[in-house]
Enzyme design. Structure first.
Site, PDB file in Angstrom:
ATOM      1  N   ASN A  65      -3.831  58.441 106.035  1.00 56.35           N
ATOM      2  CA  ASN A  65      -4.434  57.271 106.653  1.00 56.35           C
ATOM      3  C   ASN A  65      -4.232  57.312 108.166  1.00 56.35           C
ATOM      4  O   ASN A  65      -3.447  58.099 108.687  1.00 56.35           O
ATOM      5  CB  ASN A  65      -3.846  55.989 106.067  1.00 56.35           C
ATOM      6  CG  ASN A  65      -4.509  55.603 104.754  1.00 56.35           C
ATOM      7  OD1 ASN A  65      -5.625  56.012 104.462  1.00 56.35           O
ATOM      8  ND2 ASN A  65      -3.812  54.809 103.954  1.00 56.35           N
ATOM      9  N   CYS A  74      -8.766  59.011  97.841  1.00 57.88           N
ATOM     10  CA  CYS A  74      -9.771  58.383  98.706  1.00 57.88           C
ATOM     11  C   CYS A  74     -11.141  58.699  98.122  1.00 57.88           C
ATOM     12  O   CYS A  74     -11.593  59.844  98.173  1.00 57.88           O
ATOM     13  CB  CYS A  74      -9.661  58.890 100.140  1.00 57.88           C
ATOM     14  SG  CYS A  74     -10.858  58.107 101.251  1.00 57.88           S
ATOM     15  N   GLY A  75     -11.784  57.681  97.570  1.00 61.99           N
ATOM     16  CA  GLY A  75     -13.065  57.891  96.913  1.00 61.99           C
ATOM     17  C   GLY A  75     -14.184  58.292  97.854  1.00 61.99           C
ATOM     18  O   GLY A  75     -14.965  59.203  97.571  1.00 61.99           O
ATOM     19  N   ASN A  76     -14.280  57.621  99.007  1.00 61.15           N
ATOM     20  CA  ASN A  76     -15.339  57.969  99.957  1.00 61.15           C
ATOM     21  C   ASN A  76     -15.149  59.386 100.487  1.00 61.15           C
ATOM     22  O   ASN A  76     -16.119  60.145 100.632  1.00 61.15           O
ATOM     23  CB  ASN A  76     -15.358  56.972 101.116  1.00 61.15           C
ATOM     24  CG  ASN A  76     -15.919  55.625 100.711  1.00 61.15           C
ATOM     25  OD1 ASN A  76     -16.837  55.532  99.909  1.00 61.15           O
ATOM     26  ND2 ASN A  76     -15.355  54.564 101.264  1.00 61.15           N
ATOM     27  N   ASN A 149      -4.706  55.502  93.575  1.00 67.36           N
ATOM     28  CA  ASN A 149      -3.833  54.749  94.470  1.00 67.36           C
ATOM     29  C   ASN A 149      -3.878  53.283  94.062  1.00 67.36           C
ATOM     30  O   ASN A 149      -4.752  52.869  93.294  1.00 67.36           O
ATOM     31  CB  ASN A 149      -4.172  54.995  95.955  1.00 67.36           C
ATOM     32  CG  ASN A 149      -5.601  54.667  96.293  1.00 67.36           C
ATOM     33  OD1 ASN A 149      -6.308  54.015  95.542  1.00 67.36           O
ATOM     34  ND2 ASN A 149      -6.046  55.115  97.458  1.00 67.36           N
ATOM     35  N   HIS A 151      -4.226  49.182  93.854  1.00 63.16           N
ATOM     36  CA  HIS A 151      -5.088  48.118  94.346  1.00 63.16           C
ATOM     37  C   HIS A 151      -4.743  46.802  93.669  1.00 63.16           C
ATOM     38  O   HIS A 151      -4.370  46.771  92.493  1.00 63.16           O
ATOM     39  CB  HIS A 151      -6.559  48.431  94.053  1.00 63.16           C
ATOM     40  CG  HIS A 151      -7.133  49.505  94.911  1.00 63.16           C
ATOM     41  ND1 HIS A 151      -7.832  49.243  96.068  1.00 63.16           N
ATOM     42  CD2 HIS A 151      -7.092  50.854  94.794  1.00 63.16           C
ATOM     43  CE1 HIS A 151      -8.214  50.391  96.622  1.00 63.16           C
ATOM     44  NE2 HIS A 151      -7.776  51.380  95.865  1.00 63.16           N
ATOM     45  N   ASN A 182      -3.462  48.256  98.426  1.00 61.48           N
ATOM     46  CA  ASN A 182      -4.789  47.997  98.969  1.00 61.48           C
ATOM     47  C   ASN A 182      -5.254  46.638  98.442  1.00 61.48           C
ATOM     48  O   ASN A 182      -5.098  46.347  97.251  1.00 61.48           O
ATOM     49  CB  ASN A 182      -5.765  49.089  98.542  1.00 61.48           C
ATOM     50  CG  ASN A 182      -5.369  50.450  99.064  1.00 61.48           C
ATOM     51  OD1 ASN A 182      -5.522  50.750 100.234  1.00 61.48           O
ATOM     52  ND2 ASN A 182      -4.826  51.286  98.184  1.00 61.48           N
ATOM     53  N   GLU A 200      -7.367  48.001 103.631  1.00 63.19           N
ATOM     54  CA  GLU A 200      -6.829  49.266 103.143  1.00 63.19           C
ATOM     55  C   GLU A 200      -5.449  49.510 103.736  1.00 63.19           C
ATOM     56  O   GLU A 200      -5.269  49.426 104.960  1.00 63.19           O
ATOM     57  CB  GLU A 200      -7.779  50.402 103.510  1.00 63.19           C
ATOM     58  CG  GLU A 200      -7.493  51.696 102.803  1.00 63.19           C
ATOM     59  CD  GLU A 200      -8.650  52.679 102.906  1.00 63.19           C
ATOM     60  OE1 GLU A 200      -8.447  53.836 102.506  1.00 63.19           O
ATOM     61  OE2 GLU A 200      -9.735  52.299 103.389  1.00 63.19           O
ATOM     62  N   ARG A 201      -4.470  49.810 102.871  1.00 66.22           N
ATOM     63  CA  ARG A 201      -3.106  50.040 103.368  1.00 66.22           C
ATOM     64  C   ARG A 201      -3.106  51.204 104.354  1.00 66.22           C
ATOM     65  O   ARG A 201      -3.695  52.256 104.117  1.00 66.22           O
ATOM     66  CB  ARG A 201      -2.139  50.324 102.215  1.00 66.22           C
ATOM     67  CG  ARG A 201      -2.467  51.544 101.423  1.00 66.22           C
ATOM     68  CD  ARG A 201      -1.411  51.896 100.391  1.00 66.22           C
ATOM     69  NE  ARG A 201      -1.848  53.094  99.663  1.00 66.22           N
ATOM     70  CZ  ARG A 201      -1.083  53.780  98.839  1.00 66.22           C
ATOM     71  NH1 ARG A 201       0.156  53.412  98.617  1.00 66.22           N
ATOM     72  NH2 ARG A 201      -1.553  54.850  98.235  1.00 66.22           N
ATOM     73  N   CYS A 209     -14.556  51.309 100.892  1.00 63.74           N
ATOM     74  CA  CYS A 209     -13.394  51.923 100.238  1.00 63.74           C
ATOM     75  C   CYS A 209     -13.829  52.313  98.832  1.00 63.74           C
ATOM     76  O   CYS A 209     -14.081  51.433  97.994  1.00 63.74           O
ATOM     77  CB  CYS A 209     -12.216  50.953 100.205  1.00 63.74           C
ATOM     78  SG  CYS A 209     -10.757  51.611  99.350  1.00 63.74           S
ATOM     79  N   THR A 211     -12.143  53.936  96.348  1.00 64.24           N
ATOM     80  CA  THR A 211     -11.204  53.589  95.279  1.00 64.24           C
ATOM     81  C   THR A 211     -11.152  52.074  95.086  1.00 64.24           C
ATOM     82  O   THR A 211     -10.971  51.590  93.961  1.00 64.24           O
ATOM     83  CB  THR A 211      -9.795  54.145  95.547  1.00 64.24           C
ATOM     84  OG1 THR A 211      -9.309  53.649  96.792  1.00 64.24           O
ATOM     85  CG2 THR A 211      -9.796  55.662  95.537  1.00 64.24           C
ATOM     86  N   GLY A 212     -11.330  51.307  96.175  1.00 64.21           N
ATOM     87  CA  GLY A 212     -11.390  49.860  96.050  1.00 64.21           C
ATOM     88  C   GLY A 212     -12.588  49.419  95.224  1.00 64.21           C
ATOM     89  O   GLY A 212     -12.487  48.512  94.391  1.00 64.21           O
TER      90      GLY A 212
END
Length: 269
Positions: A65, A74-76, A149, A151, A182, A200-201, A209, A211-212
């Site tokens: 990060n 990190c999905g994106n 991660n 959330h 997150n 995002e942390r 995000c 994963t979000g």
């Protein structure tokens, strides 16, 4: 030492990608990652992504990060890496192996199965992660999900009305979350459409995000009985998240290469 990089983004969530699969890099410190991410004196990004060889998979993806801390997923960035790699691949991450499938203008990513156990999030002590008996300001009854991660998701009437810039860092660093968290606030727009904002942390408010979006769609299907696939609208654009209980999460969306360049390693070491 001159190092090449590729600048990419997924819905405005941007990355500096370093490919060390053939030419190894020196050890990356948190300070180096943070310096490269600095938008005034570095290349500038939300996350630094480093690709390395893997013994068990096609390659390894490491994620830092903008504060320099290394995180699990990190999905994106996964979609951006799929586009950069150019062919299907199984990738090692600190959050588990993921499967990348590049497509026109983006990619689909098999993110694995979500985890709901309190110690898999992790939380500091046992509680019901599907309806957490804690709150911060107007945000109550959160749902905790680990999708590589951690959330926490709050469903609210109007996601835009929540002061996430104030509440996000309070929740991220609360002692309940020993590895930080997150923070997601979402509003239901229809049976298969959500609006989402994410703190995002280690990065703060973000335009997108991945994963979000995955965690929030899973929570919405679980609690609100929404229908898969779910369209998740973030400030940077839309992602499609498909999930059925007992199966992996599949995220589909765009990714873009912005530009390429190089830098002197010692300038940031």
């Amino acid at each position: 030492m001159r190092v090449d990089f590729t600048k990419m983004h997924g819905l405005g969530n941007d990355f500096v990608v370093l490919d060390a699969r053939e030419t190894p890099l020196p050890a990356i410190s948190n300070a180096t990652a943070s310096a490269l991410a600095d938008r005034n004196t570095g290349v500038g990004c939300d996350q630094l992504i480093v690709l390395e060889p893997s013994d068990d998979h096609d390659f390894r993806m490491r994620i830092y990060n903008s504060d320099g801390g290394e995180v699990e997923a990190c999905g994106n960035a996964s979609r951006a890496v799929a586009m950069l790699h150019g062919s299907p691949a199984t990738v090692e991450t600190a959050g588990g192996a993921i499967r990348l499938e590049p497509a026109q203008g983006g990619a689909s990513v098999d993110m694995g199965e979500p985890r709901f156990e309190w110690d898999a999030i992790p939380l500091a002590y046992a509680m019901d992660t599907a309806n957490m008996p804690v709150g911060w300001g107007e945000l109550e009854a959160g749902i905790a999900v680990n999708v590589g991660n951690p959330h926490v998701i709050f469903f609210v009437q109007d996601a835009d009305a929540v002061d996430l810039a104030e509440l996000g860092p309070q929740i991220e660093t609360d002692a309940l979350f020993p590895e930080r968290i997150n923070v997601n606030v979402a509003s239901r727009l229809s049976d298969n459409h959500l609006k989402l904002r994410v703190w995002e942390r280690g990065a703060g408010l973000t335009r997108a995000c991945g994963t979000g979006a995955c965690a929030t769609a899973v929570a919405a299907i679980s609690r609100l009985h929404m229908k898969s696939p779910v369209t998740v609208s973030l400030p940077g654009g839309d992602l499609e998240i498909a999930w059925e209980r007992g199966e992996s999460i599949v995220m589909t969306g765009p990714a873009t290469e912005s530009f390429r360049g190089s830098f002197e390693w010692n300038d940031f070491a």
